[in-house]
Design a protein around this motif. Structure first.
Motif, short mmCIF file in Angstrom:
data_model
loop_
_atom_site.label_atom_id
_atom_site.label_comp_id
_atom_site.label_asym_id
_atom_site.label_seq_id
_atom_site.Cartn_x
_atom_site.Cartn_y
_atom_site.Cartn_z
N GLY A 84 0.81 -1.22 0.00
CA GLY A 84 0.00 0.00 0.00
C GLY A 84 0.84 1.26 0.00
O GLY A 84 0.53 2.22 -0.70
N VAL A 87 2.19 1.95 -3.43
CA VAL A 87 1.16 2.51 -4.31
C VAL A 87 0.97 4.00 -4.01
O VAL A 87 0.92 4.83 -4.91
CB VAL A 87 -0.17 1.74 -4.17
CG1 VAL A 87 -1.31 2.47 -4.87
CG2 VAL A 87 -0.01 0.32 -4.74
N THR A 88 0.89 4.35 -2.72
CA THR A 88 0.65 5.76 -2.37
C THR A 88 1.89 6.62 -2.61
O THR A 88 1.81 7.67 -3.24
CB THR A 88 0.25 5.89 -0.88
OG1 THR A 88 -0.88 5.05 -0.66
CG2 THR A 88 -0.10 7.33 -0.54
N GLY A 92 2.06 7.52 -6.44
CA GLY A 92 1.38 8.78 -6.20
C GLY A 92 1.96 9.96 -6.96
O GLY A 92 1.29 10.96 -7.18
N ALA A 93 3.21 9.84 -7.39
CA ALA A 93 3.85 10.94 -8.13
C ALA A 93 3.31 11.04 -9.55
O ALA A 93 3.43 12.07 -10.20
CB ALA A 93 5.35 10.73 -8.17
N MET A 94 2.72 9.94 -10.02
CA MET A 94 2.28 9.92 -11.42
C MET A 94 0.89 10.52 -11.57
O MET A 94 0.11 10.56 -10.64
CB MET A 94 2.26 8.48 -11.93
CG MET A 94 3.62 7.80 -11.91
SD MET A 94 3.49 6.13 -12.62
CE MET A 94 5.17 5.55 -12.36
N PRO A 96 -2.73 10.39 -12.14
CA PRO A 96 -3.68 9.27 -11.97
C PRO A 96 -4.33 8.83 -13.28
O PRO A 96 -4.72 7.67 -13.42
CB PRO A 96 -4.73 9.84 -11.01
CG PRO A 96 -4.01 10.90 -10.23
CD PRO A 96 -3.02 11.49 -11.21
N VAL B 87 -6.10 17.05 -10.89
CA VAL B 87 -6.08 15.60 -10.70
C VAL B 87 -4.70 15.16 -10.20
O VAL B 87 -4.58 14.39 -9.26
CB VAL B 87 -6.47 14.87 -12.00
CG1 VAL B 87 -6.20 13.37 -11.88
CG2 VAL B 87 -7.95 15.11 -12.31
N THR B 88 -3.64 15.67 -10.82
CA THR B 88 -2.30 15.26 -10.43
C THR B 88 -1.89 15.83 -9.08
O THR B 88 -1.42 15.12 -8.21
CB THR B 88 -1.26 15.68 -11.48
OG1 THR B 88 -1.66 15.15 -12.75
CG2 THR B 88 0.13 15.14 -11.14
N GLY B 92 -3.51 13.66 -6.22
CA GLY B 92 -2.29 12.86 -6.12
C GLY B 92 -1.88 12.55 -4.68
O GLY B 92 -1.14 11.60 -4.44
N ALA B 93 -2.35 13.35 -3.73
CA ALA B 93 -2.00 13.12 -2.33
C ALA B 93 -2.72 11.90 -1.76
O ALA B 93 -2.32 11.35 -0.75
CB ALA B 93 -2.35 14.35 -1.50
N MET B 94 -3.81 11.53 -2.41
CA MET B 94 -4.63 10.44 -1.86
C MET B 94 -4.11 9.08 -2.28
O MET B 94 -3.42 8.95 -3.29
CB MET B 94 -6.07 10.58 -2.35
CG MET B 94 -6.74 11.88 -1.91
SD MET B 94 -8.47 11.91 -2.43
CE MET B 94 -8.95 13.56 -1.89
N ASN B 95 -4.46 8.07 -1.51
CA ASN B 95 -4.14 6.69 -1.87
C ASN B 95 -4.90 6.32 -3.15
O ASN B 95 -6.13 6.36 -3.17
CB ASN B 95 -4.54 5.77 -0.73
CG ASN B 95 -4.09 4.34 -0.98
OD1 ASN B 95 -3.98 3.89 -2.12
ND2 ASN B 95 -3.82 3.63 0.09
N PRO B 96 -4.18 5.96 -4.21
CA PRO B 96 -4.86 5.65 -5.48
C PRO B 96 -5.94 4.57 -5.34
O PRO B 96 -6.89 4.55 -6.11
CB PRO B 96 -3.71 5.16 -6.38
CG PRO B 96 -2.49 5.82 -5.83
CD PRO B 96 -2.70 5.90 -4.34
N HIS B 97 -5.78 3.69 -4.34
CA HIS B 97 -6.80 2.67 -4.12
C HIS B 97 -8.17 3.27 -3.80
O HIS B 97 -9.19 2.62 -3.98
CB HIS B 97 -6.41 1.76 -2.95
CG HIS B 97 -5.44 0.69 -3.32
ND1 HIS B 97 -5.69 -0.23 -4.31
CD2 HIS B 97 -4.22 0.37 -2.82
CE1 HIS B 97 -4.66 -1.06 -4.40
NE2 HIS B 97 -3.75 -0.71 -3.52
N LEU B 101 -11.36 7.58 -10.75
CA LEU B 101 -11.26 8.68 -11.70
C LEU B 101 -11.86 8.29 -13.04
O LEU B 101 -11.57 7.23 -13.57
CB LEU B 101 -9.77 9.02 -11.88
CG LEU B 101 -9.38 10.01 -12.95
CD1 LEU B 101 -9.95 11.39 -12.66
CD2 LEU B 101 -7.86 10.08 -13.05
#
Lengths: 284, 284
Positions: A84, A87-88, A92-94, A96, B87-88, B92-97, B101
């Motif tokens: 996890g 992933v974050t 997270g730098a990319m 989304p 969005v980036t 981007g600060a959030m957990n992508p899980h 989007l």
């Protein structure tokens, strides 16, 4: 930048599972190729965020003009190892928009009624995307081996099927980056206790983790076997020592940077008359 | 922290489209509620990343224990206004899980064969998620109004359908945050020219942008009309001045923080005997 030490060799080489690799011999506390400490590592992670984001945007941009390249990061690990966090803090730098993330849970009854790769095929990344499998088709040769849900012959069939599947993906333009985050049994104990002691982490605690923990040695054997059978030239495994979370993150970031750089990405040049377009914008 | 000024009032109030709101009267160069400059804003954005991430994790955690709350951020704007940057740099600060989007492009032939909300319904966020619509059902009352693809009666039907749709989502536990990023016509010109002059941005340039640009005043009318018809108590619009990208980002971050805070989130307390589990881990 003086503080953020860099790697003294390529993690893609240092962490790669080659001939004779032994999981037992790898220290989960170690930081191969990196002499810095935690603050250096955190600074390095931060510093390379922009580079990672730019390469990912180039990958995405190429696909808008017919490019078929893409990345697939496969993440496997024992519970609490830090998937996890990868992933974050790394992904997270990319942007989304360019990340295609899939968590594979225990298969549903419907999914079980198909071949094990059926649900995987549907989630392979589209061109231009950085796909991430949080757990993957490897569960079918890990937990299935540990609990003997599959016979030895069936496991052999699956290793072959996986290699064939991954070769097909590679052929379609996918650069596969397979990562096992490697923690020690003691480190897992400490992290489980930390979950129990922190109200913000308690919701992540599951009795099921403890059950699988009892099979630790069998899991290590199953990983070793999976490495022996599926660490191929096209899609090698990388084992990342993960007792130090900060190291695991910079190591995976490096693996992704190397993978993206290997694609020799370029900004696409659209077929338009830039001077004419500039004139049109100025007159608009 | 001295450098990062904070907002002197809630953006959810300052930027809200209420009775008598006039888009024409809003200066896209302004920074309502924020006296700081760019470096302050960038510092503020950074500083609140962790808070945003924590609230999002609580939202996600609650849903694992039966919670039905969720967020839907609807982003609308003229081309180049900076939706991608939101969005980036904010999401981007959030957990992508925990982020769902969806970019809505021009509808396919198949999508056009249904009611305009058909493809939207399929993408509403699952419980615990922060959904983001990059463009949305509002295109059906914006570009469709500008180019007269829908009759005035049909547009009226759509405004009503949208309000009914959004009320249903709210009833299901969704907090809707509707944002229009507002740039000036001159700022768009500058950004289009910048795309033409930068090899890293040229791939984003589309002749189509110039075509819609020619209808600027009609778009502003269509936005004003959409605000008049669909800025409801349950799902109000917010117009974010966006000539300064850094301001737009902190403003949207604040709107999300306020939305998440309004949900009164708590860390879930799983039904387990923590002392017994701790003992089991220690003995394992």
């Amino acid at each position: 930048m003086a503080g953020s030490a860099t790697f003294d060799d390529h993690p893609s080489k240092l962490l790669k599972v080659g001939k004779g690799f032994s999981l037992k011999a790898l220290d989960p506390d170690s930081t191969p190729g990196y002499a810095g400490e935690k603050p250096d590592g955190e600074e390095l992670l931060d510093r390379l965020d922009d580079k990672l984001a730019r390469l990912q945007e180039q990958l995405f941009a190429e696909s808008r003009f017919g490019g078929t390249k893409r990345i697939l990061l496969v993440l496997q690990a024992m519970d609490t190892a830090g998937k996890g966090g990868i992933v974050t803090h790394v992904m997270g730098a990319m942007n989304p928009h360019g990340v295609q993330l899939k968590s594979f849970k225990a298969p549903t009854q419907a999914e079980k009624s198909y071949d094990f790769l059926w649900r995987i095929e549907k989630e392979v990344p589209a061109s231009g995307m950085v796909g991430v499998f949080d757990r993957s088709h490897y569960e079918d040769v890990l937990i299935h081996r540990v609990h003997r849900w599959a016979s030895p012959e069936e496991l052999e069939r699956r290793y072959r099927a996986i290699n064939e599947f991954e070769a097909r993906q590679t052929g379609a333009g996918t650069k596969i980056v397979k990562v096992m985050l490697h923690i020690s049994r003691d480190e897992q104990k400490a992290r489980l206790l930390a979950r129990l002691d922190d109200p913000a982490k308690l919701w992540k605690y599951s009795g099921g983790d403890l059950k699988e923990r009892a099979f630790w040695a069998d899991y290590m054997d199953a990983y070793q076997k999976a490495f022996d059978k599926t660490s191929t030239e096209l899609a090698p495994w990388h084992v990342v020592p993960a007792n130090k979370k900060w190291y695991a993150r910079i190591a995976v970031q490096q693996l992704l940077l190397e993978a993206l750089e290997s694609l020799k990405l370029q900004w696409p040049v659209p077929d338009l008359d830039v001077d004419m377009e500039r004139e049109l914008v100025l007159r608009s």
